[in-house]
Every structure is written in C-alpha cells, then in structure tokens.
Scaffold this active site. Structure first.
Site, PDB file in Angstrom:
ATOM      1  N   ASP A   5      -5.777 -13.966 -20.170  1.00 17.29           N
ATOM      2  CA  ASP A   5      -7.234 -14.690 -19.339  1.00 17.29           C
ATOM      3  C   ASP A   5      -8.316 -15.714 -19.703  1.00 17.29           C
ATOM      4  O   ASP A   5      -8.537 -15.562 -20.740  1.00 17.29           O
ATOM      5  CB  ASP A   5      -7.741 -13.713 -18.110  1.00 17.29           C
ATOM      6  CG  ASP A   5      -8.560 -14.462 -17.034  1.00 17.29           C
ATOM      7  OD1 ASP A   5      -7.798 -15.358 -16.631  1.00 17.29           O
ATOM      8  OD2 ASP A   5      -9.624 -14.272 -16.661  1.00 17.29           O
ATOM      9  N   ASP A  26      -2.082  -0.952  -3.508  1.00 15.95           N
ATOM     10  CA  ASP A  26      -2.380  -0.536  -4.689  1.00 15.95           C
ATOM     11  C   ASP A  26      -0.022   0.117  -5.873  1.00 15.95           C
ATOM     12  O   ASP A  26       0.248  -0.640  -5.237  1.00 15.95           O
ATOM     13  CB  ASP A  26      -2.331   1.168  -4.393  1.00 15.95           C
ATOM     14  CG  ASP A  26      -1.657   2.018  -4.008  1.00 15.95           C
ATOM     15  OD1 ASP A  26      -0.659   1.722  -3.853  1.00 15.95           O
ATOM     16  OD2 ASP A  26      -1.732   2.391  -2.905  1.00 15.95           O
ATOM     17  N   ASN A  78      -6.068   5.905  -1.547  1.00 17.87           N
ATOM     18  CA  ASN A  78      -6.753   5.829  -2.128  1.00 17.87           C
ATOM     19  C   ASN A  78      -7.120   4.893  -2.017  1.00 17.87           C
ATOM     20  O   ASN A  78      -8.466   3.876  -2.581  1.00 17.87           O
ATOM     21  CB  ASN A  78      -6.828   6.050  -4.332  1.00 17.87           C
ATOM     22  CG  ASN A  78      -4.737   4.920  -3.154  1.00 17.87           C
ATOM     23  OD1 ASN A  78      -4.819   3.847  -3.101  1.00 17.87           O
ATOM     24  ND2 ASN A  78      -3.625   4.786  -4.545  1.00 17.87           N
ATOM     25  N   ASP A  79      -7.094   4.155  -0.472  1.00 14.30           N
ATOM     26  CA  ASP A  79      -7.633   2.860  -0.157  1.00 14.30           C
ATOM     27  C   ASP A  79      -9.667   2.802  -0.472  1.00 14.30           C
ATOM     28  O   ASP A  79      -9.794   1.824  -0.652  1.00 14.30           O
ATOM     29  CB  ASP A  79      -7.575   2.906   1.268  1.00 14.30           C
ATOM     30  CG  ASP A  79      -5.712   2.415   2.029  1.00 14.30           C
ATOM     31  OD1 ASP A  79      -5.342   2.312   0.832  1.00 14.30           O
ATOM     32  OD2 ASP A  79      -5.825   2.764   2.640  1.00 14.30           O
ATOM     33  N   ASN A  84       1.081  -1.154   0.110  1.00 17.71           N
ATOM     34  CA  ASN A  84       0.335  -0.019  -0.412  1.00 17.71           C
ATOM     35  C   ASN A  84       1.355   1.479   0.218  1.00 17.71           C
ATOM     36  O   ASN A  84       1.623   1.953   1.081  1.00 17.71           O
ATOM     37  CB  ASN A  84      -0.693   0.015   0.684  1.00 17.71           C
ATOM     38  CG  ASN A  84      -1.939   1.273   0.963  1.00 17.71           C
ATOM     39  OD1 ASN A  84      -1.486   1.918   0.132  1.00 17.71           O
ATOM     40  ND2 ASN A  84      -3.103   0.592   2.017  1.00 17.71           N
ATOM     41  N   GLY A 144      -5.897  -3.358  -0.180  1.00 20.59           N
ATOM     42  CA  GLY A 144      -5.336  -1.625  -0.093  1.00 20.59           C
ATOM     43  C   GLY A 144      -4.213  -0.995  -1.035  1.00 20.59           C
ATOM     44  O   GLY A 144      -3.738  -0.295  -1.141  1.00 20.59           O
ATOM     45  N   GLU A 180      -3.994 -18.098 -20.869  1.00 21.46           N
ATOM     46  CA  GLU A 180      -3.963 -19.316 -19.559  1.00 21.46           C
ATOM     47  C   GLU A 180      -4.982 -20.597 -20.570  1.00 21.46           C
ATOM     48  O   GLU A 180      -5.817 -20.852 -21.133  1.00 21.46           O
ATOM     49  CB  GLU A 180      -4.970 -18.762 -18.596  1.00 21.46           C
ATOM     50  CG  GLU A 180      -5.228 -19.334 -17.419  1.00 21.46           C
ATOM     51  CD  GLU A 180      -6.426 -18.981 -16.452  1.00 21.46           C
ATOM     52  OE1 GLU A 180      -6.347 -19.584 -15.974  1.00 21.46           O
ATOM     53  OE2 GLU A 180      -7.218 -18.273 -16.761  1.00 21.46           O
TER      54      GLU A 180
END
Length: 647
Positions: free
Chosen positions: A360, A197, A174-175, A169, A195, A389
């Site tokens: 993905d 980032d 910006n949490d 974090n 949290g 994947e």
C-alpha cells in the site's frame, strides 16, 4: 453470573502465560456445578497470580523461527517501567540476548535475540524488576515447510481482489464484539462494517477458481480496532493479529491452505506507511521519533524526485500524514521502526506461506528503508513477488519507483526492481471506451502507454486492472457500455503484465462516488440476500453474458501461460483499429485485433502485418472457437476485440 465471570477472565487474555489463561477456563468448567462462592474464590486466586505477571503487556513479533537468514530478531516489549528491568534467558536452547536497548518511554525495551545457534522450542525471557523476578515464554519455532515452494506471481496469473468485509459473511458469530471500538453492523451504511469474513472467502474459493482466477488478493485482514471506518483494513492496530471480526489466525491458515490446494496463489496487502492511531506505538509512542511531524501529505509523490521541487513540497510528500489523526506516519529512518516493519514482513510469509505482497502507498515511506526491507524479503524468499501501489500521474512517475533511486543504499543481487499498479494503463483503457480514437486519443492512448515501457526494467511485473477498491467501478465509468467492457476486458487479459479483477466486476458492478459505495456487498454473500449472484440462476441475462465472456478468456489464459509470459509486439493504431501480438518462446502466437469504432466494422489489411502473419494461415477465436482466414483481409465488428490463436 457465570457468563460475567468468563468475561472478567477474558480480560486477562494478554497475560504472559498461555498456560495461566487456559487454566482460568479449566478451573471454571471444573467448578461450574459447585456453589458460586467457590468459583469467585478461585477466580480471585488465579487473578492474583496473573496480576504479578502483567509487567509485560505486549510483545512484537509474537514468535520467531530457527534456521532463518534473518536470525537477529529485535523483540519489542512493553510493560510498566520495563526499561529498568534486567534480562536473561533461561531454557535458552542456544538463543542469546545480543543487545538490550531502551527508549524515551520507560515502558518499552528492545531485546535483540541472537538465534544463529538456537533450537526450536519455548525459551524463557527472565527479568528482574523492583526486586521481583518474572518469566515470559517466547516461542522459537521450526521453519514452516510451506515456504519451500513459494513461486510468486507470473504474467500468466490473474488476481481476484476482495474487500473481505463486503464479500461474504461465513460466520455470523464473529460479526461484532463488545471490546472492539466499532461494534455496529449496518449493511445499509457505506462506512460501517457489514460482516464479511475469512470463512466467507473460503466458502467461495471454488467460485473464484471456476471463474478462471489463479490468485486471490484480500485488502488487509489485520486487526483494525479503530472507532470509524475500520472495515477497509488500512488502519492497523495490531500488525501480528487477524481482526477477530474476520476470524482467527487458524482461519487465515485454512484460507491459505485451501487456496493452495485449489491452485490459487495468495497475495497479501501490507502497509508500511502508517498504522491506525489506536496502534500501541501511536497511542503511547516509544519515542518522539517513531512518527513524522504531524502535517497532512500533499499526495504529490512526484515531488520526491522533482529537480525543481521546493523543500516544503518534498517534506510533505515524504513525511506527511495520510489522515490526521487516524493514520499516523511512520518514521522508517528510526531503526526500531524499520526493524518492526521488516519483521512484520517476514512473519506473515513464514507463518502462512503467502505468495506475494501488494504494498500500500508504496512511494510514501522512506525509500531507503523500503529497498533494504525488500532485499531482506527476497534474500529469505527468492521467488517471492512484491508489487507496489503507485497512484499519480504519468508513466515516468510510475517507472521511477520500480527501481531503487536512493543514494544511501545500493540494491544487491536479490532485488533489482519491482512491479507497480499500472494506473496509466487503466486510464488508457477508460479512454478507449469514452473517447473517439484519434492520433493520441481513445484507443491510441494504450499504444502510447506501452511506448513508455523502456522506462521499466521489466514492465511484465506491472499489475493491470480495470477497477480496484479505490476508484469508481469501471463499468459505470464507461456508462455501462457492455460491448466496450468486453473489448477492454480482452485487452486487460492479453496485455503485458499481471492482470487483476475486482470482486463484483464480473457481475457488472457499476457503483461510483464514496469508497464505501464502490466496495458494495456481493449479492448472495449473506444468508438473507434476496439474490445470489454466485450462481447463474441468480444473475441477470446481461450479467451472465459478461460473466461467461470473462470466464472463457480467463480459462484460456490458465491453459496458455507460455503466451502470456511471452513477447508483445504492437502496431501503430490506424483507422480506429489496434493490432498487437503475443509470442511465446515456443513460437506459439496470438493476434489481438481491436476495433474501437462504436458503429462500423473495420478492415484489417493483413499485408501490413506480414512480418508475423506470413507464418500462419488461420486464426481461431478463443471465445467463440470460430476460425478465420488470415491470408486475406478480414473485418472486425464494431466495438470488438478478437483474440485469435494463429495456426
């Protein structure tokens, strides 16, 4: 009251004019010392202007570039009854509207912009609706210089995979945000946000570089405004925006810039199979054909090529939803969906200069679309790397999806095959520690996995790993056998293909069970953490032992790219030993000698390997720097892999 007014103004952030939005704040800051009634009056006046220009509430993609081969851009516009509007360009700068298309939902329109002769600048999309005229500024940028030198990934690279919410974090401001559906920060929950980032990643790039990595791969960082488990990133609600709990577009720009300055390539996680159910196209679909019929997939991608498969199984594998209702299944056969996803692909490369895409759920989207889309990428960026994947059972299933098999589309010269995430090799490396080595058990499974490499056009493109964000931590899976962990780490870093490490594996993460538990916080990534395992002082003796072992091997890799890009020659396992060689074009050769026995040292009869060893006299251990005589038989300690540079 002042703060409340600013929040009210922020509600207008999606208005079409950036100038208007910025003027709100200029106006408030100018008047903040005057009586409140004047501020309220000014707010009412400016908001009234904004309300007249809110017919367009969403535009994707948000901008484009001149000079690209992909110069027919289909822009999706959303607004109340916008399909009934008439459109033209003013200040067109050479751009033209090539086509206007509407859909079932009158609140959408598709404008194809012809940019072949366009110049960089801001054009005005002028439209008339219900007798009123409006303008929307749309930016056409000059090409980004950072895309000129894209090199993609090589087998000599080593990726470091990060789940950003759980790594560090770097910016507590910006949490959480009141306008996001998930606002809880709860680090003792395995499903809530914690949290982490982008700034947290940036702050630890030197740590990653020092460990011997050459690339970072972040799980998706796009906006995930979902109400539950939004931290993992795979339920995107805006494909062209950074989730603001991770930071801003400027933060991502800085992450890519600093990574490249430090010699770290950037791998971006992309998703074509589904958005989150709060994405605009799912919350209010443009048409009934944007998504496949609502039923859960059977997760059997082998059914898509099984000659004996039932139609029911093939349909569910091809069109089933990953999660109902959270992850709606895109219908890529719809040309507007295909255009939207293709432009999403190009936008991130051009804007930020990322080096590779990990795709993905590669096998689940329509494969005709996938290969057309990848051709478009490779035509624009020839050296760009794409790997997918593929998570199923069996080497043939993996290999099937590395090449185009769709009858509707023939692959051009731009792309012939792609790499895949090599789960079969991961299974083999687990069994190398958990099973005794026999004819086809234990370490022998690695040998047999490699014998299937004839199925691939280029197995060197496959991505190898001991662990990732979807499976139990490898160290825990092998019952915390540190010696075997070191042994298979040596295999990971010397086999064919591109290896990848999952964050925390270097400090012996051993979690299992729920995905949120596997994706544990990195100790030291939060200011109140008791331990800081980014430093040697914060790690235990056992953690430092493995950390230094990994670091020496990884650092050796970066200094010997020719070897890792070279040929692999393996010998049939015998007496619980397994020997293979990596041979560079220059002739430089590395011998990897493995003894899987838990307690006994094992001999290496050098005469058996004379076709390669006859040219050399000594082998230097790249971890210990000790040299051994390879002109005569030698023994390997139990549960050990030696990586020997031959001289």
């Amino acid at each position: 009251d002042y703060i409340t007014l600013v929040l009210i103004i922020d509600y207008q952030k999606n208005t079409p004019s950036k100038f208007l939005y910025n003027s709100f704040f200029s106006y408030i800051y100018t008047l903040k010392q005057i009586k409140m009634r004047k501020i309220v009056f000014g707010l009412f006046f400016l908001t009234s202007i904004a309300s007249q220009a809110q017919e367009i509430t969403m535009v994707n993609p948000p901008n484009w570039w001149v000079g690209m081969q992909y110069n027919q851009v289909e822009v999706v516009l959303k607004g109340n009854n916008i399909s009934k509007a008439t459109f033209k360009l003013t200040n067109a700068l050479g751009a033209k509207i090539a086509k206007k298309q509407t859909d079932e939902n009158p609140n959408y329109v598709y404008l194809t912009l012809d940019l072949k002769a366009a110049k960089a600048g801001t054009i005005q999309i002028e439209y008339t609706l219900d007798g009123k005229q409006y303008k929307y500024p749309y930016e056409i940028k000059a090409r980004e210089k950072h895309t000129d030198g894209l090199k993609g990934l090589q087998p000599s690279d080593l990726m470091y995979l990060i789940t950003p919410d759980r790594f560090a974090n770097g910016d507590e401001s910006n949490d959480k945000f009141p306008d996001m559906r998930e606002t809880i920060i709860k680090r003792d929950s395995n499903v809530a946000r914690h949290g982490g980032d982008l700034k947290g990643v940036i702050q630890h790039l030197d740590y990653i570089k020092d460990l011997g990595m050459t690339a970072t791969w972040l799980n998706p960082i796009e906006e995930n405004n979902q109400s539950f488990q939004s931290y993992h990133g795979y339920g995107m609600t805006d494909f062209f925006a950074i989730d603001k709990r991770y930071g801003t577009l400027d933060d991502y720009t800085e992450y890519v810039k600093q990574s490249h300055q430090k010699g770290l390539k950037v791998v971006k996680d992309v998703v074509y199979n589904h958005p989150g159910h709060n994405h605009w196209s799912a919350a209010e679909p443009p048409s009934s054909t944007w998504y496949n019929t609502k039923e859960v997939t059977n997760y059997r991608i082998s059914a898509k090529f099984d000659p004996h498969a039932s139609e029911d199984d093939k349909r569910k594998a091809d069109k089933g939803w990953f999660d109902i209702p959270a992850l709606p299944d895109f219908n890529q056969k719809n040309p507007h969906v295909a255009n939207f996803l293709t432009q999403y692909s190009l936008w991130w490369i051009e804007k930020f200069g990322v080096d590779a895409y990990r795709v993905d759920t590669f096998a689940y989207p329509d494969q005709d679309f996938m290969w057309k889309m990848m051709e478009t990428i490779k035509k624009e960026y020839p050296n760009f790397t794409i790997f997918g994947e593929i998570w199923d059972s069996g080497e043939p299933t993996q290999a099937y999806y590395t090449q185009n098999r769709t009858p509707q589309y023939k692959v051009s010269k731009y792309i012939q095959d792609v790499g895949i995430t090599d789960f079969e090799m991961q299974y083999a490396m687990v069994d190398a520690c958990k099973e005794d080595t026999g004819w086809n058990t234990g370490l022998a499974k690695m040998y047999y996995t490699l014998t299937f490499d004839w199925l691939y056009k280029d197995p060197m493109k496959n991505v190898l790993f001991l662990g990732n964000h979807d499976i139990d931590r490898y160290f825990g899976t092998i019952n915390k056998d540190l010696q075997c962990y070191k042994m298979t780490t040596s295999l990971l870093l010397t086999q064919r293909g591109i290896p990848q490490l999952y964050y925390g594996d270097e400090i012996l993460f051993a979690q299992s069970g729920h995905h949120g538990t596997i994706r544990a916080d990195f100790p030291g990534g939060w200011k109140d953490d008791k331990d800081n395992k980014f430093t040697a002082q914060g790690r235990t003796a056992e953690e430092n032992d493995y950390f230094e072992y990994l670091k020496k091997l990884a650092t050796w890799r970066t200094a010997n790219p020719d070897v890792l890009n070279g040929k692999l020659v393996q010998f049939v396992p015998d007496n619980e030993t397994y020997i293979y060689f990596r041979i560079a074009q220059s002739g430089k050769t590395v011998m990897v000698a493995v003894n899987a026995n838990k307690t006994e040292e094992k001999p290496v009869p050098v005469a058996r390997f004379k076709e390669i060893l006859s040219k050399f006299k000594t082998g230097k251990n790249v971890v210990t720097n000790q040299s051994i005589d390879i002109t005569q038989d030698f023994k390997i300690p139990a549960r050990t892999a030696w990586v020997l540079e031959l001289e």
